[in-house]
Design an enzyme around this catalytic site. Structure first.
Site, short mmCIF file in Angstrom:
data_model
loop_
_atom_site.label_atom_id
_atom_site.label_comp_id
_atom_site.label_asym_id
_atom_site.label_seq_id
_atom_site.Cartn_x
_atom_site.Cartn_y
_atom_site.Cartn_z
N GLU A 396 0.83 -1.21 0.00
CA GLU A 396 0.00 0.00 0.00
C GLU A 396 0.86 1.26 0.00
O GLU A 396 0.56 2.23 -0.70
CB GLU A 396 -0.95 -0.01 1.19
CG GLU A 396 -1.93 -1.19 1.21
CD GLU A 396 -2.80 -1.28 -0.03
OE1 GLU A 396 -2.93 -0.28 -0.75
OE2 GLU A 396 -3.35 -2.37 -0.29
N HIS A 487 -5.57 -6.01 -10.86
CA HIS A 487 -5.07 -7.01 -9.91
C HIS A 487 -4.92 -8.38 -10.58
O HIS A 487 -4.06 -9.16 -10.23
CB HIS A 487 -6.01 -7.16 -8.71
CG HIS A 487 -6.14 -5.92 -7.88
ND1 HIS A 487 -7.11 -4.97 -8.12
CD2 HIS A 487 -5.42 -5.47 -6.83
CE1 HIS A 487 -6.97 -3.99 -7.23
NE2 HIS A 487 -5.96 -4.27 -6.44
ZN LIG Z 1 -2.81 -2.36 -4.70
#
Ligand SMILES: [Zn+2]
Length: 913
Positions: A396, A487
């Site tokens: 993150e 993703h």
């Molecule tokens: Zn991410």
């Protein structure tokens, strides 16, 4: 964001992503035959621009301050770079530990930023010895778009908010005006960028979407889910009083007592603020408050995790605060000590973490970087607080580093590289901090420490050693799924990076990958650009030829090399590459197709084209070059009818146009309105029909021989959809309410007789299985439709047909058949066969068991009108969308197998795949 979130249903705008941004892999220039292949390309041509994507191996003197020297260098070589230095704005310079500088310029068009366009100049040496080493990025040379909007500001905002289709979500939606931007591609498009934020009325989940509204045509030109759900706010901590650096102890998430850097306040209390690094690191405990409370600026009453004394209480551990605090420090140290970077923004800016947030009253099992701070879910159930996993913290926080460097667009391949870089550094940080070997079975797992139960392998979100390749594994998803697979496709690129870390030494690999991120990548880069960026970064760091070959081999092993899309096996012919997935709804008839799209990067991307479905002759442009969007077309094989949206001498409006397919005939207007909305255009011989929506009511219009359209009256309270026109007959799905119940009825109307000749009411509730009808089509002398059970989102529908005189119906395909249509399955028909798009798993819902695979994406099926078993139209492995039946069994559609989507065709079903 660590994981794919459920895309809220609130947003209905199909992503035009690929439209403007699907920049295909640039071709590398051929090397002389006798030269040993250099793993670093000397020159890579740009796509959709005359400016090169990459020029390496330079050593040209460049005196002066870096930005001045870089600009002068570009100006001195107009034939090499084709860049107008007057349209470049310096967007920052990076100075590496070895004294090397990168000057990052952003492109302007008439002073307006060009979406994602950045051009970079790399300098070495000092003073008189300063030289340009390499140059590259994306600079679009063909732009001629107007620079002032013709659509009023208020209307632009309304259009952006209109991207939220769910009325309840729209009521609370906000649109933050982010200013004017030029979307590249051909001449470019002037747009206004809004960040539209909503709260899912059902689940309470917040969502944000980047929406670009064409400021001349008044059309949503591009929309995709934002990487950060919250607006950037001031996250600078306010420690209060006169805090003194101190150390304390705190339990971690597993109850182990660990040392923490904190501050001691004048009143003797302690807080989790770490003053030992240049970036001040502060960790807040949301104590179960909703993530919404931490949107943007911290709430006024938020205080860092606190303790009355130096020994922090148990809650500091169970909330995840201790782990987030230590993790933030470990990430800072990794970037500083290993890569010479001072914090996420490179300037020692504050690092703020918020732990223990919930969402909509429920535990939140995810984590995200919101633009200024880290936000961690409380986990719950099977999960620890998400800060328990250092690789998640590293992932993150690396999004924060990406945002301050390459700022990769969160869509398609560039978005997948953003995720891949976050995974790479997340794992590299954990492996380094924990002293793991690259051969440790956990080294390549991302997020394996967040689970209370299960094996690391089962718990991990992603595996960077799963050997995925573009050719074997690239998920051919449109923007409707995970922003085009940000993703889902990231492991392909991350896997190559992880292989480099395993085969070079880890420190060298980290430096090379970081330099690619900070100094070479630009927002619109794709996987092949990413490969070239990593290789160029490696050369600039002095890697040997052998080491560079190792890097190249890692990308080769994952199928990341120029033209990889062409190595994916397909059984269809491409008619038009890189077609918009949102507005280009193809039509076909009598051996011809019609669709909106580009022919090449140098033509208008929003024009209407036609060509033979054999693909034997080049496409012909049908629509006038007037700056409007020309789409939503229909054809009967001789003529086309379509809708133009935009501004012309009459002001903004929507117009129904028709022209012969030869491209030589006159373009005639059948309808124009600034307030009434035409849709569902159809053509058959000399008849054109369309629907008009006006004040909430939809009516049918008919034009004969180019005469002004007249309305066909429907009974009071009745509406129409799914318009179809064939040889003097009109068909539609008529709908009305009987009490609470909506009735849907496939309907046939004879133009000659001026009346309805057949109406088949779907079971409105009296029968055993209440159902509704949609997808009405006229074909093969019958009326066809899908009959699907109501109030069962997962139900399969049957395909029925009815006689044109209303004398009876029969079943073409049973709803019990394998792969029968589901709600929303598109349907199209020739006189021989019905083709439909089966959606085995909703692209908006949770992932199927086992995760998303190409096999789980929507596919086309075909069944003879006379009945029979459905057959796969094509074995192409990606999403197959927007089918349009031509003659016989031939079908054209938009195929996302290679990323595209491309307009493709097959003559007959593939039968077995
Ligand atoms: Zn991410």
């Amino acid at each position: 964001m660590l994981r794919r979130t459920r895309t809220p249903h609130a947003f209905g705008v199909a992503t035009a992503a690929a439209v403007v941004l699907a920049l295909a892999a640039p071709p590398a220039l051929a090397l002389p035959a006798d030269a040993a292949p250099d793993p670093v390309p000397a020159l890579v041509a740009g796509q959709d621009t005359a400016a090169p994507q990459l020029v390496t191996g330079l050593s040209e003197p460049a005196a002066g301050a870096p930005a001045d020297a870089a600009r002068a260098h570009l100006a001195a070589h107009p034939d090499r770079y084709r860049v107008d230095p007057g349209e470049l704005v310096e967007a920052g310079s990076e100075r590496d530990a070895d004294g090397r500088r990168t000057v990052r310029f952003e492109q302007r068009h008439g002073g307006i930023p060009v979406f994602g366009a950045q051009y970079l100049v790399h300098l070495t040496g000092e003073g008189a010895a300063q030289r340009v080493e390499s140059v590259g990025g994306k600079y679009f040379t063909g732009l001629s778009a107007p620079t002032s909007a013709t659509v009023p500001d208020a209307a632009l905002r309304e259009l952006a908010l209109g991207a939220v289709q769910d009325a309840r979500a729209r009521a609370g939606a906000t649109a933050e005006d982010r200013g004017a931007v030029v979307l590249p591609g051909g001449a470019g498009r002037l747009a206004r960028h809004f960040t539209v934020r909503t709260t899912d009325p059902a689940g309470g989940d917040r969502a944000a979407r980047e929406v670009y509204v064409d400021a001349v045509a008044g059309v949503v030109a591009l929309a995709y889910d934002a990487r950060t759900p919250s607006p950037a706010g001031d996250a600078a901590p306010s420690p209060g009083g006169d805090p003194q650096p101190a150390t304390g102890t705190a339990p971690d998430v597993h109850g182990n007592s660990v040392k923490v850097n904190a501050v001691r306040l004048p009143d003797g209390g302690y807080r989790l603020t770490d003053l030992t690094r240049h970036s001040v690191i502060t960790t807040y405990d949301a104590a179960g408050r909703d993530a919404d409370d931490f949107v943007g600026a911290l709430p006024a009453d938020a205080v860092p995790a606190a303790s009355p004394g130096p020994d922090f209480p148990a809650a500091t551990g169970t909330s995840g605060a201790t782990d987030a605090h230590l993790g933030a420090g470990a990430v800072y140290d990794f970037y500083r000590d290993r890569l010479g970077r001072d914090g996420l923004d490179g300037k020692g800016g504050p690092i703020v973490s918020v732990v223990n947030v919930t969402s909509g009253g429920k535990p939140y099992a995810n984590a995200y970087w919101d633009g200024t701070k880290m936000v961690y879910g409380s986990g719950g159930g099977a999960y620890f607080p998400f800060s328990a996993a250092l690789d998640i913290t590293g992932h993150e926080m690396t999004h924060g580093v990406v945002a301050h460097t390459a700022n990769l667009t969160y869509l398609g391949q560039s978005g997948a590289m953003d995720e891949a870089l976050a995974d790479y550094f997340g794992n590299a940080i954990q492996v380094t901090a924990r002293g793991l070997s690259m051969n440790d079975p956990k080294a390549a797992l991302l997020g394996e420490d967040k689970c209370r139960t299960g094996t690391p392998q089962a718990c991990a979100d992603r595996h960077l050693d799963d050997h995925r390749t573009t050719v074997a594994d690239y998920l051919g998803a449109t923007g409707a799924l995970d922003n085009g697979g940000v993703h889902l496709n990231s492991p392909v690129f991350a896997g190559a990076l992880w292989d480099i870390r395993r085969t070079l030494d880890p420190l060298t690999a980290d430096r090379v990958v970081y330099r690619a991120l900070a100094d070479y990548l630009t927002p619109l880069d794709d996987f092949v650009d990413g490969r070239d960026a990593v290789l160029a970064a490696g050369r600039s760091l002095g890697l040997s030829r052998a080491q560079l070959r190792t890097v190249a081999a890692a990308f080769d092993a994952h199928g990341i090399k120029a033209g990889w899309q062409h190595r994916i096996g397909t059984d269809s012919r491409t008619l038009l590459p890189d077609v918009s997935g949102s507005m280009s709804l193809p039509a076909a008839a009598d051996g011809h197709w019609v669709a909106m799209g580009p022919i090449s990067g140098r033509t208008d991307r929003n024009a209407l084209y036609t060509g033979p479905t054999t693909g034997r002759t080049a496409p012909v442009r049908l629509s006038p070059d007037d700056g409007r969007y020309h789409s939503y077309a229909a054809t009967d094989g001789a003529g086309a009818v379509w809708i133009a949206v935009g501004t012309d001498a009459r002001g903004w409006g929507q117009e129904v146009l028709t022209a012969p397919l030869t491209g030589a005939g006159p373009v005639r207007s059948l309808f124009h309105s600034a307030t009434q909305q035409p849709s569902g255009v159809q053509v058959s011989g000399r008849d054109v029909a369309f629907l008009v929506r006006d004040a909430g009511r939809t009516g049918v219009r008919l034009s004969h021989d180019g005469a002004p359209a007249v309305e066909i009256p429907l009974p009071e309270g009745h509406g129409a959809s799914d318009l179809t026109l064939r040889d003097g007959l009109l068909g539609w799905t008529e709908s009305w309410h009987e009490g609470e119940q909506q009735v849907t009825a496939p309907t046939v109307y004879s133009i000659a007789a001026g009346r309805v000749t057949a109406q088949y009411t779907a079971h409105a509730g009296a029968g055993a299985r209440p159902s509704e009808a949609y997808g009405t089509r006229l074909a093969g002398g019958r009326l066809l439709w899908v009959d699907i059970p109501r109030e069962d989102a997962g139900a399969h529908g049957s395909i029925r047909s009815g006689a044109l005189d209303g004398s009876g119906t029969s079943e073409v395909l049973s709803g019990d058949a394998p792969n029968a249509p589901t709600r929303g399955s598109l349907i199209t028909a020739s006189d021989q066969a019905v083709t439909y798009r089966a959606v085995p798993h909703s692209l908006l819902g949770p992932a199927p068991a086992g995760g998303w695979t190409n096999a789980a994406l929507p596919k086309l099926w075909q069944v003879p009108l006379a009945g029979g078993a459905p057959q796969r139209v094509s074995c192409d492995r990606g999403d197959q969308d927007q089918p349009a039946a031509d003659q016989g069994t031939r079908v054209v559609w938009l195929d996302a197998t290679g990323g595209g989507p491309d307009l493709v065709v097959r003559d007959r079903p593939a039968v077995t795949c």
